[in-house]
Scaffold this motif. Structure first.
Motif, PDB file in Angstrom:
ATOM      1  N   UNK A  77     -29.587  19.109 -10.995  1.00  0.00           N
ATOM      2  CA  UNK A  77     -30.022  20.213 -11.848  1.00  0.00           C
ATOM      3  C   UNK A  77     -29.480  21.567 -11.384  1.00  0.00           C
ATOM      4  N   UNK A  78     -28.464  21.537 -10.524  1.00  0.00           N
ATOM      5  CA  UNK A  78     -27.946  22.792  -9.982  1.00  0.00           C
ATOM      6  C   UNK A  78     -27.382  23.691 -11.067  1.00  0.00           C
TER       7      UNK A  78
ATOM      8  N   UNK B  56     -25.846  35.808  -3.768  1.00  0.00           N
ATOM      9  CA  UNK B  56     -26.569  35.424  -2.542  1.00  0.00           C
ATOM     10  C   UNK B  56     -27.251  34.070  -2.736  1.00  0.00           C
ATOM     11  N   UNK B  57     -27.905  33.910  -3.866  1.00  0.00           N
ATOM     12  CA  UNK B  57     -28.572  32.634  -4.150  1.00  0.00           C
ATOM     13  C   UNK B  57     -27.564  31.505  -4.274  1.00  0.00           C
TER      14      UNK B  57
ATOM     15  N   UNK C  48     -30.640  31.552 -13.015  1.00  0.00           N
ATOM     16  CA  UNK C  48     -30.398  32.707 -12.155  1.00  0.00           C
ATOM     17  C   UNK C  48     -29.630  33.805 -12.895  1.00  0.00           C
ATOM     18  N   UNK C  49     -28.716  33.392 -13.772  1.00  0.00           N
ATOM     19  CA  UNK C  49     -27.863  34.347 -14.468  1.00  0.00           C
ATOM     20  C   UNK C  49     -28.478  34.891 -15.757  1.00  0.00           C
ATOM     21  N   UNK C  50     -29.615  34.375 -16.159  1.00  0.00           N
ATOM     22  CA  UNK C  50     -30.185  34.752 -17.456  1.00  0.00           C
ATOM     23  C   UNK C  50     -30.344  36.271 -17.591  1.00  0.00           C
ATOM     24  N   UNK C  51     -31.011  36.884 -16.638  1.00  0.00           N
ATOM     25  CA  UNK C  51     -31.239  38.330 -16.722  1.00  0.00           C
ATOM     26  C   UNK C  51     -29.933  39.104 -16.600  1.00  0.00           C
ATOM     27  N   UNK C  52     -29.069  38.677 -15.685  1.00  0.00           N
ATOM     28  CA  UNK C  52     -27.788  39.369 -15.501  1.00  0.00           C
ATOM     29  C   UNK C  52     -26.950  39.308 -16.775  1.00  0.00           C
TER      30      UNK C  52
ATOM     31  N   UNK D  91     -18.775  30.784 -14.927  1.00  0.00           N
ATOM     32  CA  UNK D  91     -19.562  30.222 -13.832  1.00  0.00           C
ATOM     33  C   UNK D  91     -20.434  29.073 -14.334  1.00  0.00           C
ATOM     34  N   UNK D  92     -21.146  29.302 -15.415  1.00  0.00           N
ATOM     35  CA  UNK D  92     -22.026  28.264 -15.968  1.00  0.00           C
ATOM     36  C   UNK D  92     -21.214  27.051 -16.419  1.00  0.00           C
ATOM     37  N   UNK D  93     -20.071  27.304 -17.083  1.00  0.00           N
ATOM     38  CA  UNK D  93     -19.223  26.206 -17.571  1.00  0.00           C
ATOM     39  C   UNK D  93     -18.731  25.311 -16.441  1.00  0.00           C
ATOM     40  N   UNK D  94     -18.556  25.886 -15.262  1.00  0.00           N
ATOM     41  CA  UNK D  94     -18.029  25.111 -14.132  1.00  0.00           C
ATOM     42  C   UNK D  94     -18.952  23.971 -13.727  1.00  0.00           C
ATOM     43  N   UNK D  95     -20.218  24.048 -14.124  1.00  0.00           N
ATOM     44  CA  UNK D  95     -21.182  23.010 -13.737  1.00  0.00           C
ATOM     45  C   UNK D  95     -21.249  21.850 -14.717  1.00  0.00           C
TER      46      UNK D  95
END
Length: 560
Positions: A175-176, A97-98, A183-187, A165-169
């Motif tokens: 700073x996106x 969602x975010x 956002x993904x840290x907890x997940x 997902x993270x690698x795609x950035x």
């Protein structure tokens, strides 16, 4: 040979007995815990807390685990594990969602492309978690080994997709990327915890009620017999399927379809129960082919690697994210490819340019050429098997975090761009409990003449650690003399050199000497027993999917 089999059977029986003993002990423990319930029949706070601590005990992120399960009003560890998986689904869904909101605010095309990757892979992560919940609900100790292998594979993939997902950035502006990482840290912690929960088999079995573990008919003896006969001493006879074409693709119009993509569009978008064999006649098919998720059991059957060619040139330099550059992207399970070539012709100037990406479980490829330069084969996640394939490239040309075994394959190093070195592998394991790893078994590492004649000589390495827990085993293979004597290249500084797992076992060829190899903590000297544990018959946790694919396969060690 007969004595060896007898020893295996004895050890298997002992393992089964020990496993059942662990189950009984755990059942007694939970029986005692149940006595602490209030008269209402609901678990007390202390009892629930003990159950949560037990379930969270093998995890690395215990605080996150206990917070996640704090509101779960149950002492049933099976339900607690399901609750943990459900909570991870909720966490990733919230990230999605975010992500949608951040994507709308982004102006940079590269950043939008990264969000597109995240949308896809995070949805896949949610699917894997839901699939894992269903497996936990139907967990049967009689098939414990296979169940745990499937669960570990799926839960490791959840982490892989988040990392993708993270690698795609990478190389995006602003700073996106950091926002997405936060956002993904907890997940990611929750996904790692889920993997930890299912990795310890005895604890997993201990969380189930004893009657359920031993089966519906369930005395201890019958349960033990089921465990031994079905799991540890698997004597089932597997039937090899005959590949009869379901449909024909022919560029000259002589089949039902002229393109592979058109043929795939006609397939049902659901879990398929029977093989769909797509015969691809000789020709060069210039198209990006995407096999959608859940369109399972698809076979691409060519007329030979020199005759049937699927080609494309999508690449990172042209603004396409690495994940989406694949000429052939396989997102479905139980995929088989035979007798064809898949290539990406972007060249070294295209930088990352994938020929084949495999993101589905239990993929089998036989007599397939995978040609490219940088990042030729993206063996992304799950379990994959390659037999008699030729894979060419320059930098990190076999990368990803699948458990991929390459039998009798040829790895061909090509001449890279100016001032570039070459690395055959870049394995990307991110969790110590992930089953991921590349195994080169009775294979060959060779080079094109153009690379060998380059002056000064190009530095070529067996691999480098893309991620912190990178793991690669090369055994009983032939290594060319052009490989740098140090063998393995660092990624950046000292990153992962202590935490990677790189092993070479009984290789031959002028480049196989290990006396000059780097002396990182992550360089391992393995025993024959450890080498055996990396064969298909052991490492996959069940290999019937290979045996039924109708390809040559040796589930044990192979001599050069």
């Amino acid at each position: 040979m007969g004595d060896s089999k007898s020893r295996v059977a004895v050890f298997a029986g002992i393992a089964a007995v020990l496993m059942l003993a662990a189950v009984i002990a755990a059942a007694v423990l939970f029986s005692r815990n149940s006595e602490e319930k209030h008269d209402t029949g609901k678990p007390g706070v202390g009892t629930t807390s003990k159950a949560v601590k037990l379930v969270c005990s093998p995890t690395d992120y215990k605080e996150t685990c206990e917070k996640t399960l704090a509101g779960a009003n149950t002492t049933d560890p099976k339900k607690l594990i399901e609750a943990a998986f459900n909570a991870t689904v909720g966490s990733i869904t919230e990230v999605l969602r975010s992500s949608t909101l951040l994507k709308k605010a982004a102006t940079d095309p590269s950043t939008k492309g990264a969000f597109d990757v995240c949308d896809e892979v995070l949805e896949n992560a949610v699917d894997d978690l839901r699939s894992s919940i269903q497996k936990i609900e139907s967990l049967d100790a009689g098939k414990a080994k296979a169940y745990v292998a499937d669960l570990r594979t799926r839960l490791a993939a959840v982490g892989d997709d988040q990392e993708t997902c993270v690698d795609a950035f990478e190389n995006t502006t602003g700073d996106t990327g950091e926002k997405m990482k936060d956002l993904l840290k907890t997940a990611k912690e929750m996904a790692s915890n889920g993997l930890a929960m299912v990795t310890d088999l005895s604890k997993i079995l201990g969380t189930l009620q004893l009657s359920k573990v031993l089966g519906s008919g369930g005395g201890g003896a019958s349960g033990a017999r089921k465990l031994m006969t079905e799991e540890y001493i698997d004597r089932r006879i597997l039937q090899v399927v005959e590949l009869k074409p379901t449909m024909v693709v022919a560029k000259d119009g002589s089949g039902q379809f002229k393109t592979i993509s058109d043929a795939l569009k006609t397939l049902p978008m659901k879990n398929n129960e029977t093989l769909i064999v797509i015969s691809i006649k000789a020709g060069v098919y210039e198209e990006t082919v995407i096999l959608p998720k859940k369109v399972n059991k698809v076979v691409l059957l060519g007329e030979g690697p020199t005759k049937t060619v699927i080609t494309g040139n999508l690449n990172f330099a042209a603004g396409v994210k690495t994940y989406h550059t694949a000429t052939l992207a396989v997102n479905a399970d139980e995929f088989i490819a035979k007798d064809l070539t898949i290539e990406n012709t972007a060249g070294s100037e295209g930088h990352q340019a994938v020929a084949l990406r495999v993101s589905g479980d239990q993929a089998v490829l036989y007599n397939v050429n995978i040609f490219g330069y940088q990042d030729s084969l993206y063996a992304h996640k799950y379990r994959q098997f390659y037999r008699g394939c030729a894979i060419s490239g320059t930098i990190d040309f076999v990368f990803g975090d699948s458990l991929a075994i390459f039998q009798d394959c040829t790895f061909v190093v090509r001449k890279p761009g100016p001032n570039q070195a070459c690395m055959v592998t870049a394995q990307g394991r991110i969790d110590t409990r992930s089953p991921g790893g590349f195994v080169l078994q009775k294979s060959r590492i060779t080079a094109e003449p153009e690379l060998l004649s380059t002056k000064p000589a190009v530095k070529v390495y067996l691999g480098r650690p893309w991620k912190e827990m990178s793991r690669t085993i090369i055994m009983n293979s032939d290594i060319g003399g052009f490989i740098d004597p140090t063998g393995w290249s660092p990624w950046a500084g000292t990153f992962a050199i202590d935490t990677c797992y790189y092993a070479e076992f009984e290789n031959q060829g002028p480049g196989s000497g290990t006396s000059g190899r780097v002396t990182w903590k992550g360089i391992k000297k393995i025993t024959p027993q450890i080498a055996e544990s990396w064969t298909g018959g052991v490492a996959y946790g069940g290999d019937s999917w290979i045996k039924t694919a109708g390809v040559p396969y040796v589930p044990t060690m192979m001599q050069v």
